[in-house]
Design a protein around this motif. Structure first.
Motif, PDB file in Angstrom:
ATOM      1  N   SER A 125       3.982   3.188  -6.514  1.00 57.96           N
ATOM      2  CA  SER A 125       3.120   2.003  -6.475  1.00 57.96           C
ATOM      3  C   SER A 125       1.996   2.083  -5.437  1.00 57.96           C
ATOM      4  O   SER A 125       0.889   1.588  -5.697  1.00 57.96           O
ATOM      5  N   PRO A 126       2.197   2.715  -4.265  1.00 58.85           N
ATOM      6  CA  PRO A 126       1.064   2.799  -3.324  1.00 58.85           C
ATOM      7  C   PRO A 126      -0.091   3.654  -3.838  1.00 58.85           C
ATOM      8  O   PRO A 126      -1.196   3.580  -3.302  1.00 58.85           O
ATOM      9  N   PHE A 127       0.170   4.466  -4.867  1.00 58.12           N
ATOM     10  CA  PHE A 127      -0.837   5.411  -5.340  1.00 58.12           C
ATOM     11  C   PHE A 127      -1.455   4.997  -6.679  1.00 58.12           C
ATOM     12  O   PHE A 127      -2.203   5.748  -7.287  1.00 58.12           O
ATOM     13  N   ASN A 128      -1.147   3.777  -7.124  1.00 56.27           N
ATOM     14  CA  ASN A 128      -1.592   3.291  -8.428  1.00 56.27           C
ATOM     15  C   ASN A 128      -3.109   3.381  -8.563  1.00 56.27           C
ATOM     16  O   ASN A 128      -3.843   2.845  -7.728  1.00 56.27           O
ATOM     17  N   PRO A 129      -3.620   4.047  -9.608  1.00 56.99           N
ATOM     18  CA  PRO A 129      -5.076   4.131  -9.795  1.00 56.99           C
ATOM     19  C   PRO A 129      -5.740   2.773  -9.935  1.00 56.99           C
ATOM     20  O   PRO A 129      -6.924   2.623  -9.627  1.00 56.99           O
ATOM     21  N   ALA A 130      -4.994   1.778 -10.387  1.00 57.77           N
ATOM     22  CA  ALA A 130      -5.581   0.464 -10.621  1.00 57.77           C
ATOM     23  C   ALA A 130      -6.085  -0.187  -9.342  1.00 57.77           C
ATOM     24  O   ALA A 130      -6.912  -1.095  -9.401  1.00 57.77           O
ATOM     25  N   ARG A 131      -5.608   0.260  -8.188  1.00 55.71           N
ATOM     26  CA  ARG A 131      -6.029  -0.382  -6.939  1.00 55.71           C
ATOM     27  C   ARG A 131      -7.520  -0.225  -6.697  1.00 55.71           C
ATOM     28  O   ARG A 131      -8.115  -0.991  -5.937  1.00 55.71           O
TER      29      ARG A 131
ATOM     30  N   VAL B 256      -5.685   7.661   0.494  1.00 53.53           N
ATOM     31  CA  VAL B 256      -4.383   7.686  -0.176  1.00 53.53           C
ATOM     32  C   VAL B 256      -4.549   8.346  -1.545  1.00 53.53           C
ATOM     33  O   VAL B 256      -5.504   8.046  -2.267  1.00 53.53           O
ATOM     34  N   PRO B 257      -3.646   9.243  -1.927  1.00 53.83           N
ATOM     35  CA  PRO B 257      -3.761   9.889  -3.244  1.00 53.83           C
ATOM     36  C   PRO B 257      -3.764   8.876  -4.388  1.00 53.83           C
ATOM     37  O   PRO B 257      -3.305   7.731  -4.237  1.00 53.83           O
ATOM     38  N   ILE B 258      -4.270   9.310  -5.518  1.00 53.04           N
ATOM     39  CA  ILE B 258      -4.291   8.502  -6.737  1.00 53.04           C
ATOM     40  C   ILE B 258      -3.329   9.145  -7.721  1.00 53.04           C
ATOM     41  O   ILE B 258      -3.578  10.257  -8.210  1.00 53.04           O
ATOM     42  N   ILE B 259      -2.228   8.464  -8.004  1.00 49.58           N
ATOM     43  CA  ILE B 259      -1.174   9.031  -8.850  1.00 49.58           C
ATOM     44  C   ILE B 259      -0.657   7.927  -9.762  1.00 49.58           C
ATOM     45  O   ILE B 259      -0.134   6.927  -9.281  1.00 49.58           O
ATOM     46  N   GLY B 260      -0.799   8.111 -11.062  1.00 48.06           N
ATOM     47  CA  GLY B 260      -0.268   7.111 -11.975  1.00 48.06           C
ATOM     48  C   GLY B 260      -1.023   7.084 -13.281  1.00 48.06           C
ATOM     49  O   GLY B 260      -1.849   7.946 -13.575  1.00 48.06           O
TER      50      GLY B 260
ATOM     51  N   GLY C 219       2.761   5.640   7.222  1.00 46.27           N
ATOM     52  CA  GLY C 219       1.687   5.375   6.270  1.00 46.27           C
ATOM     53  C   GLY C 219       2.201   5.373   4.848  1.00 46.27           C
ATOM     54  O   GLY C 219       3.387   5.614   4.587  1.00 46.27           O
ATOM     55  N   PRO C 220       1.321   5.129   3.888  1.00 44.30           N
ATOM     56  CA  PRO C 220       1.742   5.024   2.489  1.00 44.30           C
ATOM     57  C   PRO C 220       2.223   6.336   1.888  1.00 44.30           C
ATOM     58  O   PRO C 220       2.882   6.328   0.848  1.00 44.30           O
ATOM     59  N   VAL C 221       1.908   7.462   2.530  1.00 43.38           N
ATOM     60  CA  VAL C 221       2.281   8.767   1.974  1.00 43.38           C
ATOM     61  C   VAL C 221       3.626   9.257   2.519  1.00 43.38           C
ATOM     62  O   VAL C 221       4.119  10.304   2.127  1.00 43.38           O
ATOM     63  N   ALA C 222       4.250   8.497   3.397  1.00 46.54           N
ATOM     64  CA  ALA C 222       5.457   8.957   4.097  1.00 46.54           C
ATOM     65  C   ALA C 222       6.563   9.389   3.144  1.00 46.54           C
ATOM     66  O   ALA C 222       7.120  10.489   3.271  1.00 46.54           O
ATOM     67  N   SER C 223       6.911   8.541   2.188  1.00 44.76           N
ATOM     68  CA  SER C 223       8.029   8.864   1.295  1.00 44.76           C
ATOM     69  C   SER C 223       7.698  10.052   0.402  1.00 44.76           C
ATOM     70  O   SER C 223       8.566  10.881   0.110  1.00 44.76           O
ATOM     71  N   LEU C 224       6.453  10.145  -0.024  1.00 41.05           N
ATOM     72  CA  LEU C 224       6.025  11.279  -0.850  1.00 41.05           C
ATOM     73  C   LEU C 224       6.142  12.576  -0.065  1.00 41.05           C
ATOM     74  O   LEU C 224       6.651  13.586  -0.567  1.00 41.05           O
ATOM     75  N   ALA C 225       5.687  12.566   1.190  1.00 40.20           N
ATOM     76  CA  ALA C 225       5.714  13.767   2.022  1.00 40.20           C
ATOM     77  C   ALA C 225       7.131  14.216   2.312  1.00 40.20           C
ATOM     78  O   ALA C 225       7.456  15.408   2.250  1.00 40.20           O
ATOM     79  N   ARG C 226       8.002  13.268   2.640  1.00 44.77           N
ATOM     80  CA  ARG C 226       9.384  13.631   2.951  1.00 44.77           C
ATOM     81  C   ARG C 226      10.093  14.199   1.713  1.00 44.77           C
ATOM     82  O   ARG C 226      10.813  15.200   1.800  1.00 44.77           O
TER      83      ARG C 226
END
Length: 525
Positions: free
Chosen positions: A411-417, A363-367, A101-108
């Motif tokens: 980029s997966p967590f960009n608030p603009a999405r 998905v978290p919102i980070i940015g 999922g989109p959080v994989a790299s953040l979690a690892r």
């Protein structure tokens, strides 16, 4: 087995405690370290001033890494550090459970950063960091009020000896290499104490009223009772209270999931081995299985959680109390899992609830907040806040100080999405006719001249009088944030400049508050 007891200081500093002020007082700075931090300088030959709003694990990790990198950090917390979910959650960590999922790299990245922080801060003694084995177990609630010890299935011989209830179908879903735990409150408070003592973070107890913006750039944060904290940047790490902050609620929806938990202290804590349990729990009266979780802690306590439901988040975290029925169910779960956790065999240390911040897409919102330079948000981590706190904080520090994050792709967590998503969901115009008219009037004779030259010969955006179609301008003003949010590298810098100008003029023209129900991106004005 000997239990390692990890306990907080006997007299915690004031910012770790709930503090009441006299009515006549202003928001008070409770602690400021005199220890100098390293100081990379900005153009004014001073450290970058950053205000972090929120004293949960995300805000504390962000403040820690910002200050460690040399920023002058003020952390603002309404109540006390780790008073909500960051103090009442399970503290479970997993390396690969978010894979795919989109959080994989953040979690690892964060799982590994937890290990590094533990080495730096003496995690095993300071806040109960330890690897542990994680099991999936099926438990059927017994009909009897006092089931006999040893009633578990004969096929469950591989279960820890303390899991002596009617358990079966166990399987290992995490090893000491892939799962671990911390005591979340002790972790968060250890980190902020280190940030204050070693890196000069200032902690202020007070409520954030608004972010002050001048020409599209953050310049200060206004607190309740009038205190102004000047800043070059602000990070909004408000957890489930993000949905109550006008600037953020105008951009995205964030709900609070109320999760319940109890903390038990068995008479024989040494009998409880470090095995986290994820249960499929079948109630005796039938119905769908529940999914409670059981975490033994090196403090000698056992944490049991579950029974979650979406509810309105109260204004004050101190007002959050558990639903008695949900608490009772968790007590029943504990007694069904182990005779060591039954009434009379274990002391009830806490019955509590907290709110997990959840986004619509999970998905978290980070940015950086679209359209406001120097304003950042980090929220929406749901049940993985403790796990993902360190990498989120480290990435936010890089983004604020260097303009981009290298520890993880944000980029997966960009608030603009969320901006365009909210508009697609809205059934009403985002700007009232009155607001449209005012935007049009302001923009009708204004457009961008890309050929304006500065003294050094470089080109910068400028203005000149060139009437454009008023309807087009009105639409552009209303959609400027959405368009700007979708700009990619293939778009020209001129296009970005045009949209920035439109955003700025629209914000200047629209005084707030604006009806939040229309998801207006300018509501923070």
């Amino acid at each position: 087995m000997v239990a390692v007891v990890v306990s907080p200081p006997q007299s915690p500093p004031p910012f770790l405690r709930r503090t009441r002020f006299r009515r006549v007082s202003t928001v008070t700075t409770l602690i400021k370290s005199s220890s100098p931090a390293s100081t990379p300088m900005d153009h004014q030959n001073r450290p970058k001033r950053v205000v972090v709003c929120g004293g949960g694990v995300i805000g504390v990790c962000t403040a820690y890494f910002l200050a460690k990198s040399g920023a002058a950090v003020t952390l603002v917390e309404k109540s006390s550090v780790a008073c909500a979910a960051s103090g009442k959650s399970g503290g479970f960590l997993a390396l690969d459970w978010c894979d795919g999922g989109p959080v994989a790299s953040l979690a690892r990245a964060s799982f590994n950063l937890h290990r590094s922080l533990s080495e730096e801060l003496n995690g095993p003694q300071s806040y109960g960091y330890r690897p542990l084995t994680t099991l999936s177990v099926t438990v059927t609630e017994p009909q009897s009020q006092n089931p006999l010890s040893g009633s578990r299935s004969s096929s469950s011989s591989n279960l820890p000896s303390w899991v002596d209830g009617p358990a079966r179908s166990q399987r290992t879903i995490g090893t000491v290499e892939t799962t671990a735990q911390v005591h979340p409150q002790l972790f968060t408070r250890t980190l902020i104490s280190k940030a204050v003592e070693s890196y000069g973070v200032e902690v202020v107890i007070g409520k954030v009223e608004r972010v002050e913006v001048d020409e599209g750039q953050v310049n200060s944060v206004m607190l309740e009772r009038g205190r102004v904290v000047e800043s070059d940047a602000v990070v909004l790490a408000l957890g489930p209270w993000s949905g109550k902050f006008a600037l953020l609620s105008s951009l995205f929806r964030l709900s609070g999931l109320k999760a319940h938990s109890i903390v038990l202290e068995p008479k024989e804590p040494g009998s409880i081995t470090p095995h986290a349990l994820f249960l499929s729990y079948y109630p005796s009266q039938g119905g769908k299985p529940m999914d409670p979780e059981v975490y033994p802690r090196p403090t000698g306590e056992v944490y049991v959680c579950g029974m979650s439901a979406e509810e309105e988040v109260p204004d004050d975290p101190e007002q959050i109390v558990g639903n008695p029925q949900s608490i009772q169910v968790l007590k029943k779960v504990a007694s069904s899992v182990s005779s060591h956790l039954r009434e009379g065999e274990a002391q009830l240390k806490a019955e509590q609830a907290c709110f997990l911040p959840c986004t619509d897409d999970g998905v978290p919102i980070i940015g950086e907040v679209p359209g406001i330079r120097g304003c950042y948000v980090a929220t929406g981590h749901s049940c993985w806040g403790i796990l993902n706190g360190p990498a989120t904080g480290a990435a936010m520090a890089e983004l604020v100080l260097e303009g981009r994050a290298s520890i993880v792709d944000l980029s997966p967590f960009n608030p603009a999405r969320h901006c365009l998503f909210l508009r697609q969901k809205s059934e009403t115009p985002l700007l009232s006719n009155d607001h449209q008219n005012r935007v049009t009037e302001s923009l009708a004779n204004t457009t961008l001249d890309p050929t304006t030259q500065t003294g050094d010969g470089s080109s910068t955006p400028g203005f000149h009088l060139l009437p454009l179609d008023s309807r087009l301008l009105s639409q552009l003003a209303a959609l400027s944030l959405d368009l700007k949010a979708q700009v990619t590298e293939k778009w020209s810098s001129l296009c970005k400049d045009v949209l920035t100008v439109l955003t700025y003029w629209a914000c200047q023209t629209l005084p707030g508050p604006v009806d939040d129900s229309k998801a207006n991106p300018f509501a923070h004005r």
